[in-house]
Enzyme design. Structure first.
Site, PDB file in Angstrom:
ATOM      1  N   ASP A 122      21.256  25.282  42.261  1.00  0.00           N
ATOM      2  CA  ASP A 122      22.087  24.698  43.331  1.00  0.00           C
ATOM      3  C   ASP A 122      22.403  25.724  44.431  1.00  0.00           C
ATOM      4  O   ASP A 122      23.176  25.436  45.341  1.00  0.00           O
ATOM      5  CB  ASP A 122      23.382  24.087  42.761  1.00  0.00           C
ATOM      6  CG  ASP A 122      24.307  25.132  42.143  1.00  0.00           C
ATOM      7  OD1 ASP A 122      23.928  26.327  42.114  1.00  0.00           O
ATOM      8  OD2 ASP A 122      25.407  24.752  41.682  1.00  0.00           O
ATOM      9  N   ASP A 126      45.319  40.180  42.794  1.00  0.00           N
ATOM     10  CA  ASP A 126      45.019  40.046  44.220  1.00  0.00           C
ATOM     11  C   ASP A 126      46.258  40.190  45.103  1.00  0.00           C
ATOM     12  O   ASP A 126      47.331  39.679  44.767  1.00  0.00           O
ATOM     13  CB  ASP A 126      44.413  38.642  44.440  1.00  0.00           C
ATOM     14  CG  ASP A 126      43.947  38.405  45.861  1.00  0.00           C
ATOM     15  OD1 ASP A 126      43.021  39.102  46.291  1.00  0.00           O
ATOM     16  OD2 ASP A 126      44.527  37.534  46.534  1.00  0.00           O
ATOM     17  N   GLU A 185      45.286  45.146  43.624  1.00  0.00           N
ATOM     18  CA  GLU A 185      44.674  45.169  44.951  1.00  0.00           C
ATOM     19  C   GLU A 185      45.808  45.065  45.941  1.00  0.00           C
ATOM     20  O   GLU A 185      46.557  44.084  45.942  1.00  0.00           O
ATOM     21  CB  GLU A 185      43.706  44.004  45.138  1.00  0.00           C
ATOM     22  CG  GLU A 185      42.882  44.172  46.394  1.00  0.00           C
ATOM     23  CD  GLU A 185      43.126  43.162  47.498  1.00  0.00           C
ATOM     24  OE1 GLU A 185      42.410  43.221  48.507  1.00  0.00           O
ATOM     25  OE2 GLU A 185      44.031  42.305  47.376  1.00  0.00           O
TER      26      GLU A 185
HETATM   27  C1  BGC Z   1      40.977  39.175  48.540  1.00  0.00           C
HETATM   28  C2  BGC Z   1      40.385  38.461  49.693  1.00  0.00           C
HETATM   29  C3  BGC Z   1      41.208  37.209  49.933  1.00  0.00           C
HETATM   30  C4  BGC Z   1      42.708  37.548  50.092  1.00  0.00           C
HETATM   31  C5  BGC Z   1      43.561  36.341  49.963  1.00  0.00           C
HETATM   32  C6  BGC Z   1      42.316  39.564  49.067  1.00  0.00           C
HETATM   33  O1  BGC Z   1      42.701  40.719  49.395  1.00  0.00           O
HETATM   34  O2  BGC Z   1      40.221  40.263  48.101  1.00  0.00           O
HETATM   35  O3  BGC Z   1      39.038  38.152  49.494  1.00  0.00           O
HETATM   36  O4  BGC Z   1      40.764  36.562  51.073  1.00  0.00           O
HETATM   37  O5  BGC Z   1      43.143  38.452  49.122  1.00  0.00           O
HETATM   38  O6  BGC Z   1      43.618  35.913  48.639  1.00  0.00           O
END
Ligand code: BGC
Length: 538
Positions: free
Chosen positions: A23, A198, A267
């Protein structure tokens, strides 16, 4: 040492790794079919980009159900089977946890927006319009425009730090904390080994939601090309409020209760080393690892060195560094450093050494082991919301406004049609697949072979896994350092330039090198070829 300290993590952007059903979208069975590949490369853990049900407005970072798998990637059984297969090989599996916002399609938000009195109304950040109308404050979305959206039905605005379809959760509400802890337990109970968390900075904002002050250093005026209303503000109130630390400690307590030692990787969009260091708390009560933006944004090898050393200086004692150069949000490493989309194997090898040889847990973004450059994408094929934002504002810093798609393109497995990634139409263009797995695995001089060699060396040499990092005096053109463990010691020299240079290596013999054979003697002062890397033992 803990497993996450001695591991090399491999970051799989699942959508682009391996498609099993034609896909055009990578999936979990496709990934599971490449476990031998990952074993041969010698990585110890995988971190998967989000694989949950999502409308994909932000390609999975808009989660519609945290406790399920998006059918386009496979099933829950596929995911748990993958975890089991990895565990059988002594490897670990990490998921991406997106706690700061959900998709607007998530049942929590659907219920929240249904009425001011809804059970989950306060799970999100709802406010009345400002007196006289308009958004409650001046906060701007990372993806452009006001961070507030008026919901006509209930007459209030909701906060969305990213897209309109990514409403922010209200982490000041203990029910939200409980719900997200429930999500974490759901996966940890099923054997998942931890999370990359995140956008941590977005979890806590100013409790009074005060407007941000202007950024005095910002020079562009509204209407000028490239003007960015968000950069025109000092981001004082819209993220990273001090109250975040309790939340982080709460997450850590939760994972610490599990015997399989799950890991939390932060992150956080923060460049200042001192602020970044706070993510680690006292070194044992907050995040285990963190993604350090000065490394993911460094535009050259010398900047990589400076960023790496600033990280070491900033971390509290007891905290462990992780080294991340590339990911799905930034240009491919060679492209970032060259400023174009050409390949550059010598540069890719030097960058690999800068990632895998200093102290810390490296996180390798899929395709970097081939030296893949970013792929030029025709405008009509761009799908990333950041590309749309850049085009809207004519951002001069993003030539063509191409956003993040160029570093998210399919993995190059072979030189055949669609690089062996899919039998269908790939969701993003393939680009030039000359640098592919099949070609590089058989070639001792390839970027892939260099990655595999360095990853294997990390397993063999305690100096590389746990040794201290000691920077040595040399010219600014050479990154010269020792890795010193109790009974193992190595010296590393990386020529950071495209000119030959001399490095005070000290007499010894080559353990591995881009230009030399193992066992070859080296002299006290050794001349290095452009971008040469050499690892020496005395
Ligand atoms: C992720 C991004 C995402 C953002 C919002 C981040 O820092 O790595 O890819 O767009 O968070 O979730």
């Amino acid at each position: 040492m803990k497993w996450w300290q001695r591991s090399a993590v491999y970051h799989v952007y699942v959508r682009s790794f391996r498609d099993s059903n034609g896909d055009g979208i990578g999936d979990l069975p496709g990934l599971a079919s490449e476990l031998d590949y990952l074993s041969d490369l010698d990585v110890d853990a995988l971190w998967l980009s989000p694989i949950h049900p999502s409308p994909n407005d932000d390609f999975g970072y808009d989660v519609a159900d945290y406790e399920a798998v998006h059918p386009e990637y496979g099933s829950l059984d596929d995911l748990l089977g993958l975890a089991e297969a990895l565990h059988e090989r002594g490897k670990r599996l990490l998921l991406d946890l997106v706690p700061s916002h959900t998709s607007s399609e998530h049942a929590w938000f659907q219920e929240s927006r249904s009425a001011r009195t809804a059970r989950t109304r306060d799970w999100y950040v709802w406010r009345d319009p400002a007196p006289g109308g308009g958004p409650p404050n001046n906060w701007q979305s990372v993806f452009g425009g006001s961070a507030w959206e008026l919901d006509d039905a209930t007459g209030q605005y909701y906060l969305h730090s990213y897209l309109v379809t990514q409403p922010d959760l209200n982490w000041r509400n203990p029910e939200v904390v409980d719900a997200m802890h429930g999500v974490m337990r759901y996966w940890l109970d099923r054997g998942i080994d931890g999370f990359r968390v995140d956008a941590v900075q977005q979890l806590m904002k100013d409790p009074e939601l005060r407007s941000n002050p202007p950024n005095a250093a910002y020079r562009l005026m509204p209407g000028e090309p490239g003007y960015d209303a968000r950069r025109a503000q000092e981001l004082r109130h819209c993220h990273f409020h001090e109250d975040i630390w309790d939340l982080v400690r709460g997450m850590r307590r939760l994972v610490d209760a599990y015997e399989h030692d799950p890991v939390l990787i932060a992150e956080v969009a923060i460049f200042e080393p001192e602020r970044f260091a706070r993510l680690f708390g006292d070194g044992s009560d907050s995040f285990h690892l963190g993604i350090y933006f000065p490394l993911t944004h460094a535009k050259g090898l010398a900047e990589m060195r400076a960023a790496t050393e600033s990280l070491y200086r900033a971390l509290p004692s007891g905290a462990w560094p992780s080294l991340v150069h590339g990911n799905h949000d930034v240009p491919r490493v060679v492209s970032r450093m060259r400023g174009d989309t050409d390949g550059d194997d010598a540069l890719a090898k030097a960058a690999a050494a800068a990632l895998l040889l200093p102290r810390g847990t490296p996180i390798v973004y899929y395709g970097e082991e081939l030296g893949m450059p970013s792929v030029r994408i025709p405008d009509a094929r761009l799908v990333d919301p950041v590309a749309a934002r850049n085009r809207r504002r004519g951002d001069p810093e993003s030539p063509g406004g191409h956003g993040r798609d160029p570093s998210r393109t399919p993995m190059h497995w072979t030189g055949a049609a669609n690089a062996g990634f899919t039998t269908g139409d790939p969701w993003l263009p393939i680009g030039d697949a000359t640098r592919n797995v099949e070609a590089q695995r058989g070639d001792d001089g390839s970027v892939w072979s260099w990655y595999a060699l360095l990853l294997a060396l990390r397993h063999e040499r305690t100096a590389l896994r746990s040794g201290r990092y000691v920077a040595l005096e040399s010219s600014p053109d050479v990154w010269l350092f020792d890795r010193i463990a109790a009974r193992d010691e190595l010296r590393v020299a990386i020529n950071l330039t495209r000119d030959p240079t001399i490095a005070p290596l000290g007499a010894g013999h080559v353990v591995a090198g881009t230009h030399r054979a193992p066992g070859d003697p080296v002299e006290a002062a050794t001349s290095l070829a452009p971008l040469e890397v050499v690892i020496v033992a005395s």
